[in-house]
Each structure stands twice: as C-alpha cells, then as structure tokens.
Design an enzyme around this catalytic site. Sequence first.
Site, PDB file in Angstrom:
ATOM      1  N   ARG A  51      27.752  49.989  44.148  1.00  0.00           N
ATOM      2  CA  ARG A  51      27.376  50.622  45.165  1.00  0.00           C
ATOM      3  C   ARG A  51      28.303  51.871  45.407  1.00  0.00           C
ATOM      4  NH1 ARG A  51      28.306  46.143  49.867  1.00  0.00           N
ATOM      5  NH2 ARG A  51      30.124  45.952  48.432  1.00  0.00           N
ATOM      6  N   LYS A 148      25.827  32.414  36.543  1.00  0.00           N
ATOM      7  CA  LYS A 148      25.565  31.353  37.542  1.00  0.00           C
ATOM      8  C   LYS A 148      25.872  31.774  38.720  1.00  0.00           C
ATOM      9  CE  LYS A 148      30.031  29.551  37.522  1.00  0.00           C
ATOM     10  NZ  LYS A 148      31.139  28.555  37.391  1.00  0.00           N
ATOM     11  N   HIS A 178      29.426  30.538  30.629  1.00  0.00           N
ATOM     12  CA  HIS A 178      30.309  31.352  29.103  1.00  0.00           C
ATOM     13  C   HIS A 178      31.094  30.153  28.662  1.00  0.00           C
ATOM     14  CE1 HIS A 178      32.943  30.697  32.914  1.00  0.00           C
ATOM     15  NE2 HIS A 178      33.914  30.431  32.089  1.00  0.00           N
ATOM     16  N   LYS A 182      32.787  29.730  24.227  1.00  0.00           N
ATOM     17  CA  LYS A 182      34.163  29.278  24.028  1.00  0.00           C
ATOM     18  C   LYS A 182      34.292  28.884  22.601  1.00  0.00           C
ATOM     19  CE  LYS A 182      35.717  28.019  28.473  1.00  0.00           C
ATOM     20  NZ  LYS A 182      36.978  29.044  28.623  1.00  0.00           N
ATOM     21  N   GLU A 216      40.981  22.336  37.332  1.00  0.00           N
ATOM     22  CA  GLU A 216      41.756  23.588  37.319  1.00  0.00           C
ATOM     23  C   GLU A 216      42.886  23.165  38.499  1.00  0.00           C
ATOM     24  OE1 GLU A 216      38.968  26.998  38.276  1.00  0.00           O
ATOM     25  OE2 GLU A 216      37.555  25.098  38.702  1.00  0.00           O
ATOM     26  N   ASP A 235      28.925  24.398  41.192  1.00  0.00           N
ATOM     27  CA  ASP A 235      29.527  25.315  40.529  1.00  0.00           C
ATOM     28  C   ASP A 235      29.824  25.178  39.204  1.00  0.00           C
ATOM     29  OD1 ASP A 235      31.047  27.925  40.754  1.00  0.00           O
ATOM     30  OD2 ASP A 235      32.878  26.746  40.673  1.00  0.00           O
ATOM     31  N   HIS A 240      28.245  23.912  33.515  1.00  0.00           N
ATOM     32  CA  HIS A 240      29.173  23.832  32.482  1.00  0.00           C
ATOM     33  C   HIS A 240      29.309  22.384  31.985  1.00  0.00           C
ATOM     34  CE1 HIS A 240      30.444  27.859  33.491  1.00  0.00           C
ATOM     35  NE2 HIS A 240      31.045  27.666  34.358  1.00  0.00           N
ATOM     36  N   LYS A 340      39.197  21.342  41.763  1.00  0.00           N
ATOM     37  CA  LYS A 340      40.240  22.526  41.903  1.00  0.00           C
ATOM     38  C   LYS A 340      41.492  21.671  42.421  1.00  0.00           C
ATOM     39  CE  LYS A 340      37.248  26.318  42.665  1.00  0.00           C
ATOM     40  NZ  LYS A 340      37.690  26.986  41.380  1.00  0.00           N
TER      41      LYS A 340
HETATM   42  P1  NAD Z   1      31.933  40.416  43.232  1.00  0.00           P
HETATM   43  O1  NAD Z   1      31.769  40.232  44.518  1.00  0.00           O
HETATM   44  O2  NAD Z   1      33.399  40.632  42.841  1.00  0.00           O
HETATM   45  O3  NAD Z   1      31.360  41.872  42.687  1.00  0.00           O
HETATM   46  C1  NAD Z   1      29.824  42.093  43.184  1.00  0.00           C
HETATM   47  C2  NAD Z   1      29.561  43.320  42.671  1.00  0.00           C
HETATM   48  O4  NAD Z   1      28.394  43.824  43.140  1.00  0.00           O
HETATM   49  C3  NAD Z   1      30.501  44.416  43.066  1.00  0.00           C
HETATM   50  O5  NAD Z   1      30.560  45.595  41.958  1.00  0.00           O
HETATM   51  C4  NAD Z   1      29.801  45.073  44.254  1.00  0.00           C
HETATM   52  O6  NAD Z   1      29.947  46.566  44.372  1.00  0.00           O
HETATM   53  C5  NAD Z   1      28.277  44.961  43.922  1.00  0.00           C
HETATM   54  N1  NAD Z   1      27.373  44.999  45.224  1.00  0.00           N
HETATM   55  C6  NAD Z   1      27.532  44.292  46.193  1.00  0.00           C
HETATM   56  N2  NAD Z   1      26.546  44.773  47.000  1.00  0.00           N
HETATM   57  C7  NAD Z   1      25.686  45.704  46.546  1.00  0.00           C
HETATM   58  C8  NAD Z   1      24.629  46.514  46.645  1.00  0.00           C
HETATM   59  N3  NAD Z   1      24.208  46.232  48.162  1.00  0.00           N
HETATM   60  N4  NAD Z   1      24.143  47.206  45.875  1.00  0.00           N
HETATM   61  C9  NAD Z   1      24.767  47.293  44.529  1.00  0.00           C
HETATM   62  N5  NAD Z   1      25.896  46.644  44.184  1.00  0.00           N
HETATM   63  C10 NAD Z   1      26.341  45.876  45.160  1.00  0.00           C
HETATM   64  O7  NAD Z   1      31.284  39.312  42.508  1.00  0.00           O
HETATM   65  P2  NAD Z   1      31.738  38.659  41.077  1.00  0.00           P
HETATM   66  O8  NAD Z   1      32.884  37.740  41.428  1.00  0.00           O
HETATM   67  O9  NAD Z   1      32.046  39.966  40.064  1.00  0.00           O
HETATM   68  O10 NAD Z   1      30.528  37.881  40.458  1.00  0.00           O
HETATM   69  C11 NAD Z   1      29.494  38.727  40.039  1.00  0.00           C
HETATM   70  C12 NAD Z   1      28.370  37.527  39.392  1.00  0.00           C
HETATM   71  O11 NAD Z   1      29.072  36.711  38.577  1.00  0.00           O
HETATM   72  C13 NAD Z   1      28.038  36.363  40.581  1.00  0.00           C
HETATM   73  O12 NAD Z   1      26.643  35.954  40.296  1.00  0.00           O
HETATM   74  C14 NAD Z   1      28.943  35.338  40.454  1.00  0.00           C
HETATM   75  O13 NAD Z   1      28.370  34.046  40.881  1.00  0.00           O
HETATM   76  C15 NAD Z   1      29.096  35.244  38.847  1.00  0.00           C
HETATM   77  N6  NAD Z   1      30.176  34.804  38.324  1.00  0.00           N
HETATM   78  C16 NAD Z   1      31.399  35.218  38.721  1.00  0.00           C
HETATM   79  C17 NAD Z   1      32.724  34.806  38.097  1.00  0.00           C
HETATM   80  C18 NAD Z   1      33.873  35.273  38.319  1.00  0.00           C
HETATM   81  O14 NAD Z   1      34.993  34.713  37.655  1.00  0.00           O
HETATM   82  N7  NAD Z   1      34.317  36.155  39.320  1.00  0.00           N
HETATM   83  C19 NAD Z   1      32.556  33.418  37.350  1.00  0.00           C
HETATM   84  C20 NAD Z   1      31.410  32.865  36.698  1.00  0.00           C
HETATM   85  C21 NAD Z   1      30.140  33.541  37.423  1.00  0.00           C
END
Ligand code: NAD
Length: 494
Positions: A51, A148, A178, A182, A216, A235, A240, A340
């Site tokens: 964004r 996920k 992911h 591993k 965890e 989750d 997993h 957790k």
């Molecule tokens: P986050 O909230 O940190 O990041 C979300 C991203 O989406 C940001 O870059 C934000 O700017 C962007 N965004 C939000 N609204 C938007 C919009 N209207 N238009 C365009 N971009 C927009 O989320 P995250 O933790 O990075 O997770 C991302 C995905 O990965 C999710 O599906 C989450 O379930 C999955 N996931 C995350 C983790 C983790 O460790 N963070 C682990 C496994 C899976």
Amino acid sequence: MPDKLEDIAPFDLVVFGGTGDLAHRKLLPALYHREQDNLIPEGARIIAVSRRPFSDEQYRDWARENLKEHLSEPCDHILERFLNRICYVSVNVRENLGWQDLSAKLAGFENRTRAFYLSVSPDFFGPICAALGEHNLVTENCRVTIEKPIGKSGTTARLLNETIGAVFKEDQIFRIDHYLGKETVQNLMALRFANVLFEPLWNAAHIDHIQISVAETLGVEGRGGYYDTAGAMRDMVQNHLLQLLCLVAMEPPESMAADSVRDEKLKVLKALKPLDPASVETNTVRGQYRSGASSEGGAVKSYLDDLGAKSSQTETFVAAKLEIANWRWAGVPFYMRTGKRLAKRVSEIVIQFRQLPHSIFPATAGQLASNKLVIRLQPDEGVKMQVMIKAPGPGNMRLKEVPLDMSFAEAFQVRNPDAYERLLGDIIRGNQTLFMRRDEVEAAWNWVDPILEQWASDPRPPRGYTAGTWGPSSSIALIERDGRTWHDDENECC
Ligand code: NAD
C-alpha cells in the site's frame, strides 16, 4: 541435485505484502541467500507490492535496514546487487488502485516466468487473483503462491480454491506450507525411501505408536488479532501437523513427481478416522495459556492479557489422538500436540517401536527399552535412533540405551538453508512436490471441521494451562491412559 544457476531463466517475482512481517522476516532474507549462492540469474526482478507510496529507492532503503537486522553477516556488495533487482509498485487492493502501475511494470516481460507471491491477509487472496485476471496479468508461464491459512473451514477453503481456480490452473497454484521446505522434513522422505532399513519395519507390526509435537515458547506476540480468529487447530494442526503426519504415514510414492507424492498424502488424509462428538471429547484436548513463566524464567502474561480481552474461547494448545484406518496403520495411535507458551521450543516426530517379543537377557542386565527414532525439526535439525547396547566393562552383561545421533549441523558443515529458500526456488522452477494440492487441503478440513464444530457447541472454555508448562494435564492423561508417555529428551537416559 543442487540448484544450478544455468537451469534458472530470468523471472519476475511479484511479492504482494512486500512491507509485511513475513516479507521482511522470511522472504527477503531467503531471497538474499539465493543471491548469495549465485542462484538468481542476471535480469531477474523482484517486484515488491504494497500500500505504502514508496519509490524504488525508498523501498530499497527500507529493505536494506530490515535485511541487516535479519541477516547475520550480510556482504555489502551482494546486498547491493540484490537490492538493485528490487523495484516497488504501490497497489491498494481494498481501494482497487494501482493495478495499471503494476501492469506497466510487467509489460514486455510476458514470456518469462512470472510468480505472484501473496504475502497478505487471506481476505485479499480472492480479490488479488480476480484483479490479476481482469488486468490480463496472468500469462501462460505464470504461478501464484498463497500462504496459510487456506480457509477457516472446508466450506471457506473450497470457496477460496474456486475463486483462485477461476483465474489460475491447479498446476499454477502453489499452496505453501513452509514445514514441507524444512531440511529434516524432506529428510524424512530420504530416511524412509532411500534406505532399506526402515521401510520393512514401518507398519503396525513393528511400530507401537507415533508422536508429533510442535511446541513453541512464544505467545501470540503481535499477531493476536489474527490468532484469535484461528486458534491452534486452524493455525497449526490443519496444515503443518497433518502434513507431517502424511509424510510419516504415506505409502512409498511412485516417484518424487509432485502428483505421485501428493496422491499418497491424500490417501492418508482420506483414511483418517473421523471423530464423532463423543470421540472429540475423549480424543482431543484444547487449552489456553494462563500467566506463568517463560522458558527463560521471566513472568509472562496470560493469553487473554496478551490479547487485551476479557474472554476468548480460542485454543492456544491442541492435543489429539488420531487413527489411520488402513492396512499399514490399523491399531497404531498417532498422538499430536502443539501449543504456544509451552515449556520448550521443539518440533519433533517420534517413532516408537514395539517391545522385543522375547528377551534372552537376565533381569540383572537391566530393563530393555524399545527402539525409538526421533526426527527433530527444530531447534537443531537431526535424527536420533535410540538403541540398546552392552554397557562397556567386565562383569555381568548390563544393557544400556544410547542414541545413534546425527545432527545435520555437525554432519554437514554447511549453512542450513531456511525452508523459504528452498520453496522460493521450487516456485520459480515450477516444482509443486512440496506444495499442497487443493484436494489435500480440503481433505484435511474434512477431519478438522467436526472437531471445531463440536468445540464451538461446547460452552466450556478451553482448559487453562500455566505458561511454561507442557499444556493442560488432560493432554498428559490423553496418552498416559493408553500406558504411554510424551517423549521428552530430558527424561531419556543419555
Ligand atoms: P502483515 O500484516 O505483516 O503484512 C501484510 C502486508 O499486506 C503488508 O505489506 C501490508 O502493507 C499489505 N497490505 C495491507 N492492506 C493492503 C491493501 N489494502 N492493499 C495492498 N496491500 C495491503 O502480514 P504477514 O504476517 O506478513 O502475513 C502475510 C501472509 O502470510 C498472511 O496470509 C499470513 O497468514 C501468512 N503467514 C504469515 C506468517 C508470519 O510469520 N508472519 C507465517 C505464516 C503465514
């Protein structure tokens, strides 16, 4: 065969959510390591999308800072070479703005591999795919990766799969788990199918039971908003843990071809014995952490305090006993637990073999422990086989249980790549072996859905457990009433 640069043609990798947590903690560091290993070809581009109204230079500055935080010793010139491949496009998915800018960035590169990585909230998966279709950004040699959670139930997962499937073909959809990237998880396949030793014993005749634990020590950290809508079952277990179970339990696939492996995993999921409401009560435990101590000893807050909420029915712990109704596994229980704020950060699979049918040793030789194979996924990946040997020295025969231990870090003096490095490489090469197929995801939900429904209809809250312990006492009872115990390295004799 290791990846080779000459096998990889220049590509465009478009990362939606380029400023998010996953992008800066996992994706960018993994891509940097591919650059460091000289596995990103000349001309390949990484296009970060989010964004914020960044210029290319502003995004690179942001990425540089984040990478320095997450990489142990980044090399300046590799880092600059890597950053120079990255450009940035601002797209607001909710407002439906910025798609023309993305189209302009991709124009003229239609013939190369184009990979969209959706590292954004799952609410955006459908709208992004639809917009990519509307703006003609989906090319023949195109793929999309989704993170996920894939749905919150079988019904929502099917809807999501249909929405994405309206734009991308199944062989273009990479559903990432992911854990499958591993090293140890892939080693599980090598251990089973590249050695003659284990497979003849890998069945109900020789295996007493199997445990899968993913524990965890952290709480929900900054992700409470998401976590409270998911819980440990959605989750962790739905993806997993069930994927690990598939790799342990599946029949030998015809080959490592994606569909051969995924066909076998699907058969395991279909053979999972469904739990009716009464067996949900006896075969599952859900818990929620209360305040307690962290593994380092400091005081930690309860889940509700972490969340800033007065009440929540969300489980931060799940234990379950599963059965696979097929010839290989009939009568062998699979115990799973994940949570957790548990006592220790550890992920492992334990294969507990049966007792010897008969001992030739006198009682004075000591107790015979049955063999155990422990496959450790984290923190230090490795495989350990517990065997009985004669204790050295003269005098009477005394038997002792010792581990044949192979720590991968010691066995191979190489950097252990993060799962995302491997998986990003597979996405670019179009190899779906380590990604979930639609029918697998939906079959996993078929087992999970009745449990979630039963829990939702139960007014009792999840059982409390003190942070820093191994979960509710009923999860200990779940396995002990069968005359077994959860594996704990600290209780082993060696
Ligand atoms: P986050 O909230 O940190 O990041 C979300 C991203 O989406 C940001 O870059 C934000 O700017 C962007 N965004 C939000 N609204 C938007 C919009 N209207 N238009 C365009 N971009 C927009 O989320 P995250 O933790 O990075 O997770 C991302 C995905 O990965 C999710 O599906 C989450 O379930 C999955 N996931 C995350 C983790 C983790 O460790 N963070 C682990 C496994 C899976």
